[in-house]
Write an enzyme that holds these catalytic residues in place. Structure first.
Site, PDB file in Angstrom:
ATOM      1  N   CYS A  99      42.309 -23.421  24.116  1.00 22.38           N
ATOM      2  CA  CYS A  99      42.759 -23.136  25.468  1.00 22.38           C
ATOM      3  C   CYS A  99      43.953 -23.997  25.887  1.00 22.38           C
ATOM      4  O   CYS A  99      43.862 -25.213  25.926  1.00 22.38           O
ATOM      5  CB  CYS A  99      41.521 -23.378  26.337  1.00 22.38           C
ATOM      6  SG  CYS A  99      41.698 -23.785  28.031  1.00 22.38           S
ATOM      7  N   GLU A 123      49.131 -18.007  28.630  1.00 22.57           N
ATOM      8  CA  GLU A 123      48.589 -17.551  27.342  1.00 22.57           C
ATOM      9  C   GLU A 123      47.534 -16.481  27.479  1.00 22.57           C
ATOM     10  O   GLU A 123      46.735 -16.504  28.407  1.00 22.57           O
ATOM     11  CB  GLU A 123      47.850 -18.712  26.677  1.00 22.57           C
ATOM     12  CG  GLU A 123      48.713 -19.692  26.004  1.00 22.57           C
ATOM     13  CD  GLU A 123      47.863 -20.844  25.488  1.00 22.57           C
ATOM     14  OE1 GLU A 123      48.385 -21.953  25.478  1.00 22.57           O
ATOM     15  OE2 GLU A 123      46.694 -20.625  25.123  1.00 22.57           O
TER      16      GLU A 123
END
Ligand code: SAH
Ligand code: SF4
Length: 358
Positions: free
Chosen positions: A341, A92
């Site tokens: 996250c 990501e």
């Protein structure tokens, strides 16, 4: 992948590489600018570089190694990218739009072995470290996205707060920082780069010695060892005292404030007593430390944790302020997408598994 990623080279390494093959040192800056300023994807696009040099580079390096797997755009302009690495792994990267500029949050590892009890990234064990090129390329992919969207603003800030523990991928992190700081290329100033760590005290000392002068953030999340060890098992390896010693060392070597990150978890670490304990812990380092209070982003698998009540957050903040501690509240970005996250990645992987099984 047989060829190396061009983005993995520091300018010094490129210069040496070209000189060893009979090219002029100045060629390196020229090539560097084509890649980082004009953002070419193929060496053949570098129209004023001689053919021999282009061929040599093309024989040994590739520019593009990441593929965009999917992308989520939030109402506030935050964009979350899921990239596929050459070996199929997903990572990501997040673009955030702030008043002070555009910042990108990069990933440093596929998964994370530190396994903090509140974090989505720690749910998936580390498969491997990212190479320096793969970390740099995340920023270049965001730059290319901005080009496609005809946006002139460039990435000005970088936070190393995506999936993984950056100081556990030390050599590649250092090369990455050298590459993005290089003034002929992305030219991201050291004071606009922040590296976040779960508190690997020995590595913090090593990091201080590199003298890169970037900002360091430490995920503290608790003011005493008993509580911190429950929330973050890494505290059994590096205690708060060891971290604080490393902080002193970093402060002595670098002309920067250190940030202590503190996620507020309801009825866990968010009482007035905890705030007082934190202020006491910081003690005489007050001038050099900034506390960043972070609202918790709930993770399905960690239902034991909830976000603190607004009132508790306010009281906590006020107590720190009253005790003379620099303190800020993290702005939330992209709350309508999977912003925490590791959340988008773990969700995609879960969905893929469910699809495969059903
Ligand atoms: N491994 C490094 C950097 C990546 S995590 C570190 O732990 O510091 C970046 C930050 O996000 C850390 O402060 C981490 O504690 C925080 N974080 C992780 N999961 C979170 C969640 N669900 N909600 C809010 N912050 C989270
Ligand atoms: Fe790893 Fe950081 Fe998540 Fe802890 S908070 S599991 S160190 S990514």
């Amino acid at each position: 992948m047989n060829k190396a990623s061009f983005y993995g080279l520091t300018l010094n390494q490129l210069e040496t590489w070209l000189i060893e093959r009979g090219h002029k040192k100045s060629r390196a800056v020229q090539v560097w600018q084509w890649v980082y300023r004009k953002r070419v994807m193929y060496f053949s696009e570098m129209t004023d570089v001689n053919k021999e040099c282009i061929q040599l580079l093309a024989d040994h390096f590739v520019i593009e190694t990441l593929k965009e797997h999917c992308r989520q755009e939030a109402a506030d302009g935050t964009v979350k990218f899921l990239f596929q690495l050459f070996d199929g792994n997903l990572i990501e990267t997040v673009l955030m739009r702030n008043k002070f500029g555009l910042s990108v949050c990069v990933t440093t590892q596929v998964g994370c072995n530190i396994g903090c009890s509140f974090c989505a990234s720690g749910l998936l064990k580390k498969k491997r470290d990212l190479s320096s090129g793969e970390i740099v390329e995340q920023i270049m992919k965001v730059e290319q996205y901005l080009d496609q969207e005809n946006q002139e603003e460039r990435v000005s800030h970088v936070v190393v707060m995506g999936i993984g523990e950056p100081l556990d991928n030390f050599g590649n992190l250092i090369d990455f920082l050298l590459i993005i700081k290089e003034h002929n290329g992305l030219a991201i100033a050291a004071r606009r780069i922040t590296v976040s760590t779960s508190g690997l005290a020995d590595r913090i000392v090593e990091f201080a010695d590199t003298n890169l002068q970037v900002n360091l953030a430490i995920s503290l999340h608790a003011p005493n060892n008993e509580l911190r060890s429950r929330i973050m098992k890494i505290n059994r390896v590096f205690s708060i005292e060891q971290i604080m010693q490393a902080v002193d060392y970093y402060l002595a070597k670098n002309n920067r404030r250190i940030t202590l990150e503190y996620i507020l978890l309801k009825d866990m670490n968010d009482s007035s007593q905890h705030a007082l304990e934190l202020a006491e812990l910081i003690g005489d380092k007050k001038k050099s430390v900034n506390v960043n209070l972070i609202p918790y982003n709930p993770v399905d698998e960690h239902s034991q944790y909830q976000r603190s009540e607004l009132e508790a957050m306010r009281t906590f903040y006020d107590i720190l302020k009253k005790n003379g501690i620099h303190c800020s509240k993290r702005l939330e970005h992209g709350t309508d997408i999977d912003a925490a996250c590791g959340q988008l990645r773990s969700k995609q992987i879960k969905e893929a598994r469910q699809n495969n099984h059903g």
